[in-house]
Design a protein around this motif. Sequence first.
Motif, PDB file in Angstrom:
ATOM      1  N   VAL A 196     -28.787  42.624  94.056  1.00  3.18           N
ATOM      2  CA  VAL A 196     -27.637  42.483  94.146  1.00  3.18           C
ATOM      3  C   VAL A 196     -26.909  41.070  94.507  1.00  3.18           C
ATOM      4  O   VAL A 196     -27.799  40.777  96.023  1.00  3.18           O
ATOM      5  CB  VAL A 196     -27.045  43.474  94.686  1.00  3.18           C
ATOM      6  N   PHE A 197     -26.549  40.196  94.222  1.00  5.72           N
ATOM      7  CA  PHE A 197     -26.112  39.018  94.634  1.00  5.72           C
ATOM      8  C   PHE A 197     -24.522  38.932  94.759  1.00  5.72           C
ATOM      9  O   PHE A 197     -23.833  39.430  93.829  1.00  5.72           O
ATOM     10  CB  PHE A 197     -26.355  37.791  93.662  1.00  5.72           C
ATOM     11  N   GLU A 198     -24.172  38.325  95.906  1.00  4.89           N
ATOM     12  CA  GLU A 198     -22.708  38.220  96.233  1.00  4.89           C
ATOM     13  C   GLU A 198     -22.423  36.967  96.474  1.00  4.89           C
ATOM     14  O   GLU A 198     -23.004  36.099  97.059  1.00  4.89           O
ATOM     15  CB  GLU A 198     -22.563  39.178  97.916  1.00  4.89           C
ATOM     16  N   ASN A 199     -21.079  36.432  96.250  1.00  2.24           N
ATOM     17  CA  ASN A 199     -20.531  35.397  96.640  1.00  2.24           C
ATOM     18  C   ASN A 199     -18.832  35.447  96.974  1.00  2.24           C
ATOM     19  O   ASN A 199     -18.497  36.463  96.514  1.00  2.24           O
ATOM     20  CB  ASN A 199     -20.603  34.284  95.346  1.00  2.24           C
ATOM     21  N   GLN A 200     -18.273  34.599  97.430  1.00  2.00           N
ATOM     22  CA  GLN A 200     -17.048  34.572  98.102  1.00  2.00           C
ATOM     23  C   GLN A 200     -16.154  34.002  97.112  1.00  2.00           C
ATOM     24  O   GLN A 200     -16.396  32.782  96.560  1.00  2.00           O
ATOM     25  CB  GLN A 200     -16.710  34.229  99.316  1.00  2.00           C
ATOM     26  N   GLY A 201     -15.119  34.408  96.717  1.00  2.00           N
ATOM     27  CA  GLY A 201     -14.233  33.715  95.599  1.00  2.00           C
ATOM     28  C   GLY A 201     -12.658  34.196  96.168  1.00  2.00           C
ATOM     29  O   GLY A 201     -12.424  34.457  97.136  1.00  2.00           O
ATOM     30  N   VAL A 202     -11.715  33.579  95.510  1.00  2.00           N
ATOM     31  CA  VAL A 202     -10.187  33.811  95.747  1.00  2.00           C
ATOM     32  C   VAL A 202      -9.503  34.472  94.474  1.00  2.00           C
ATOM     33  O   VAL A 202      -9.906  34.091  93.127  1.00  2.00           O
ATOM     34  CB  VAL A 202      -9.591  32.439  96.179  1.00  2.00           C
ATOM     35  N   VAL A 203      -8.491  35.183  94.749  1.00  2.00           N
ATOM     36  CA  VAL A 203      -7.671  35.456  93.531  1.00  2.00           C
ATOM     37  C   VAL A 203      -6.602  34.729  93.211  1.00  2.00           C
ATOM     38  O   VAL A 203      -6.037  33.916  94.128  1.00  2.00           O
ATOM     39  CB  VAL A 203      -6.770  36.974  94.153  1.00  2.00           C
ATOM     40  N   GLU A 204      -6.326  34.491  91.866  1.00  2.00           N
ATOM     41  CA  GLU A 204      -5.506  33.410  91.374  1.00  2.00           C
ATOM     42  C   GLU A 204      -4.503  34.260  90.276  1.00  2.00           C
ATOM     43  O   GLU A 204      -5.060  35.274  89.683  1.00  2.00           O
ATOM     44  CB  GLU A 204      -6.185  32.383  90.603  1.00  2.00           C
ATOM     45  N   TYR A 205      -3.373  33.802  90.165  1.00  2.00           N
ATOM     46  CA  TYR A 205      -2.631  34.251  88.923  1.00  2.00           C
ATOM     47  C   TYR A 205      -3.168  33.429  87.667  1.00  2.00           C
ATOM     48  O   TYR A 205      -3.505  32.473  87.468  1.00  2.00           O
ATOM     49  CB  TYR A 205      -1.051  33.712  88.987  1.00  2.00           C
ATOM     50  N   LYS A 206      -3.307  34.328  86.906  1.00  2.00           N
ATOM     51  CA  LYS A 206      -3.968  34.073  85.404  1.00  2.00           C
ATOM     52  C   LYS A 206      -3.025  32.846  84.863  1.00  2.00           C
ATOM     53  O   LYS A 206      -3.526  32.287  84.033  1.00  2.00           O
ATOM     54  CB  LYS A 206      -4.262  35.328  84.574  1.00  2.00           C
ATOM     55  N   ALA A 207      -1.581  33.148  84.818  1.00  2.00           N
ATOM     56  CA  ALA A 207      -0.611  32.133  84.030  1.00  2.00           C
ATOM     57  C   ALA A 207       0.410  31.908  84.957  1.00  2.00           C
ATOM     58  O   ALA A 207       1.116  32.993  85.606  1.00  2.00           O
ATOM     59  CB  ALA A 207      -0.436  32.924  82.831  1.00  2.00           C
ATOM     60  N   LYS A 208       0.749  30.702  85.050  1.00  2.00           N
ATOM     61  CA  LYS A 208       1.978  30.411  85.849  1.00  2.00           C
ATOM     62  C   LYS A 208       3.013  29.585  85.038  1.00  2.00           C
ATOM     63  O   LYS A 208       2.283  28.745  84.078  1.00  2.00           O
ATOM     64  CB  LYS A 208       1.470  29.386  87.241  1.00  2.00           C
ATOM     65  N   ASN A 209       4.225  30.048  85.284  1.00  2.00           N
ATOM     66  CA  ASN A 209       5.116  29.111  84.529  1.00  2.00           C
ATOM     67  C   ASN A 209       5.667  27.780  85.488  1.00  2.00           C
ATOM     68  O   ASN A 209       6.188  28.385  86.721  1.00  2.00           O
ATOM     69  CB  ASN A 209       6.388  29.810  84.245  1.00  2.00           C
ATOM     70  N   ARG A 210       5.407  26.659  85.317  1.00  2.00           N
ATOM     71  CA  ARG A 210       5.701  25.631  86.152  1.00  2.00           C
ATOM     72  C   ARG A 210       6.967  24.769  85.825  1.00  2.00           C
ATOM     73  O   ARG A 210       7.164  24.397  84.724  1.00  2.00           O
ATOM     74  CB  ARG A 210       4.481  24.687  86.422  1.00  2.00           C
TER      75      ARG A 210
END
Length: 370
Positions: free
Chosen positions: A56-70
């Motif tokens: 089992v391999f682990e890495n750290q990531g971050v949550v992002e919004y899949k789609a943004k209206n800019r």
Amino acid sequence: MQLEINTNRKKHKIYKITIGFFVIIGLLTFFSKTINNFLLPKVTVTQLQKGSLGDVFENQGVVEYKAKNRIYSTNSWFIKKINVNVNKFVKKGDCLAQIENDEILLQKKNAQLNVLKAEDILKSLKNEAEPNKDLIKEKEIELEIAKLQYEKVSKGIDEDGNILADSDGKIVGINAMEGSVTQPNQVIFEMVSDTPQYCVSWKVNQDEAIKYKVGDKISVSIKIRQNNAGNKGGNDEILDTKNLVMESNVINKQYLSNEKVYELSANLNSNGIVLEEGQKATISINKSSPSYNQVIPKRCITEENRQNYIFVVKERQGILGKEKYVAKLQVNIVDSDTNNCAVKDVPNDVKQIVTDTSKTLTDDSAVMLR
């Protein structure tokens, strides 16, 4: 009579001596075995197993919004007032901010005049007795450009200089302050829908990137805050955290040459649970191998001169009776994980393989099982 007494005494003495001799032999044999066993290497053993390898391999990531209206500034705008905050829900047409409008009105007027001028020129060319098709085509393109510039200046702003929301959603980013002047094409507001979709992204080096490919199944764990249900006092300020675990698949893998790393991403289904952009996430992937017939712990392996060996336990007749000894056997490793390895060509009669020993082992040395 005296002769008979002496004979009996002699026989009795011989009997005692004989008994003593055998007792001494027995004691010597016992102590010899005891001493020998005390000096022998003590080993623990295992058997060949069938099974798969996996890590089992682990890495750290971050949550992002899949789609943004800019929402962008189309020019240098002076921000007079901002009417919304981060995490506020807005409707299409709501006023997000107010800008200095005089220059905007002038830009809109000039852009509108450019459109009218381009339309007049095009109309005149088409009404000529012998229209120049190439020139007409060129002016049609100029007209389209003028219209796009007018739309760009007018987009998202009403006649009073109000920046308007172009959709329903939640404000998740404000990148300007009251009293500031924006740069052309600067992102001022970032919005997501009322029910936003999420993804997770993480970066790995080139060695770790080998473990992932698009389509791989992963597990994503995120710590989220929740109200403490056991709080009898009803104080909503007291929060607990729990792990939200979601299954997903790798959907993107790309190499970032400037950072010399790979960036990967996966969609998240939070089942209606609200997440925050930038939340830390733990990404886990379980890599399993095919099933092998001969699997042993890695600690069974001894490496010498780039060759791999195991010590197998056998039995033979020794001076002091039956004894255990080890035989050195070369093996070929076909696969491995953190703790185990798969080998091949180990004879079927091998029943016990040394995993640990109290002393260094050599081929054909006697041992004692723990």
